[in-house]
Motif scaffolding. Structure first.
Motif, PDB file in Angstrom:
ATOM      1  N   HIS A 136     -69.570  64.091 -47.005  1.00 25.03           N
ATOM      2  CA  HIS A 136     -68.522  63.102 -46.760  1.00 25.03           C
ATOM      3  C   HIS A 136     -67.725  63.457 -45.504  1.00 25.03           C
ATOM      4  CE1 HIS A 136     -65.333  60.210 -47.446  1.00 25.03           C
ATOM      5  NE2 HIS A 136     -64.462  61.179 -47.252  1.00 25.03           N
TER       6      HIS A 136
ATOM      7  N   HIS B 260     -69.233  66.631 -50.953  1.00 24.04           N
ATOM      8  CA  HIS B 260     -67.991  66.485 -50.197  1.00 24.04           C
ATOM      9  C   HIS B 260     -68.179  66.921 -48.747  1.00 24.04           C
ATOM     10  CE1 HIS B 260     -63.788  65.403 -50.607  1.00 24.04           C
ATOM     11  NE2 HIS B 260     -63.521  66.330 -49.711  1.00 24.04           N
TER      12      HIS B 260
ATOM     13  N   GLY C 168     -68.913  56.527 -43.877  1.00 23.40           N
ATOM     14  CA  GLY C 168     -68.636  57.489 -44.940  1.00 23.40           C
ATOM     15  C   GLY C 168     -69.570  57.314 -46.123  1.00 23.40           C
ATOM     16  N   GLU C 169     -69.643  58.328 -46.944  1.00 26.99           N
ATOM     17  CA  GLU C 169     -70.390  58.290 -48.195  1.00 26.99           C
ATOM     18  C   GLU C 169     -69.734  59.266 -49.162  1.00 26.99           C
ATOM     19  OE1 GLU C 169     -74.368  60.380 -47.858  1.00 26.99           O
ATOM     20  OE2 GLU C 169     -73.897  60.171 -45.736  1.00 26.99           O
ATOM     21  N   ASN C 170     -70.070  59.173 -50.424  1.00 29.31           N
ATOM     22  CA  ASN C 170     -69.527  60.045 -51.466  1.00 29.31           C
ATOM     23  C   ASN C 170     -68.002  59.942 -51.542  1.00 29.31           C
ATOM     24  OD1 ASN C 170     -72.156  61.061 -51.864  1.00 29.31           O
ATOM     25  ND2 ASN C 170     -71.858  62.481 -50.189  1.00 29.31           N
ATOM     26  N   PHE C 171     -67.518  58.807 -51.978  1.00 24.80           N
ATOM     27  CA  PHE C 171     -66.081  58.566 -52.005  1.00 24.80           C
ATOM     28  C   PHE C 171     -65.419  58.982 -53.307  1.00 24.80           C
ATOM     29  CE2 PHE C 171     -67.596  55.664 -48.722  1.00 24.80           C
ATOM     30  CZ  PHE C 171     -66.726  55.976 -47.700  1.00 24.80           C
TER      31      PHE C 171
ATOM     32  N   LYS D 282     -62.607  54.606 -50.469  1.00 24.40           N
ATOM     33  CA  LYS D 282     -63.455  53.832 -49.553  1.00 24.40           C
ATOM     34  C   LYS D 282     -62.700  52.715 -48.842  1.00 24.40           C
ATOM     35  CE  LYS D 282     -67.780  51.211 -49.289  1.00 24.40           C
ATOM     36  NZ  LYS D 282     -68.336  51.857 -48.135  1.00 24.40           N
TER      37      LYS D 282
END
Length: 149
Positions: A125, A122, A134-137, A26
């Motif tokens: 992401h 993913h 972004g998300e789901n790092f 992140k």
């Protein structure tokens, strides 16, 4: 008793590496290290290697140093910290590069519930091609909502 502490150390480092990965992904990869990570977010990137693979070295060097110093005067806890990092790196390679991105065609026919959730998270992401939003790092932790999709 000593071996149990070494096993617990290795497992604790493995679990901790998920948090390290999340923070690194992140704040470094999607921050000042975007130059190295950007090609990873481009669809159909045609090369076997990506600039993003440089991050492998960033995590491999401490692990190698810990192995070295963990055997300097006999086996000690540093070796097992390095082992936890190595085990997480191996899991990362198998999950991220082999299973999710299919850079190697080894596990193409899996129907595992957990692995399907990983792929969905993913994919979400990677729907953002830029470094923002972004998300789901992380890699192994998947929010429950991706198993319900």
């Amino acid at each position: 008793m000593q071996i149990l502490l070494y096993i617990l150390t290795t497992l604790a480092v493995f679990v901790t590496m998920e948090g390290v990965t999340w923070l690194t992904h992140k704040y470094i990869m999607h921050g000042f290290g975007w130059y190295f990570h950007e090609d990873h977010h481009q669809p159909g990137y045609p090369h076997v290697f990506e600039k993003n693979d440089a991050f492998f070295v960033v995590f491999a060097i401490p692990s190698m140093l810990l192995f070295y110093f963990g055997t300097w005067h006999g086996l000690n806890y540093l070796f097992f910290i390095g082992l936890g990092i190595l085990m997480y790196g191996t899991a990362y390679f198998l999950i991220h590069d082999v299973l999710i991105h299919r850079r190697f065609k080894w596990f193409d026919n899996t129907n595992n519930y957990y692995l399907k959730g990983l792929r969905k998270a993913h994919k979400i992401h990677h729907k953002h091609l830029g470094k923002e939003k972004g998300e789901n790092f992380g890699m192994l932790y998947v929010p429950i909502r991706y198993f319900k999709m």
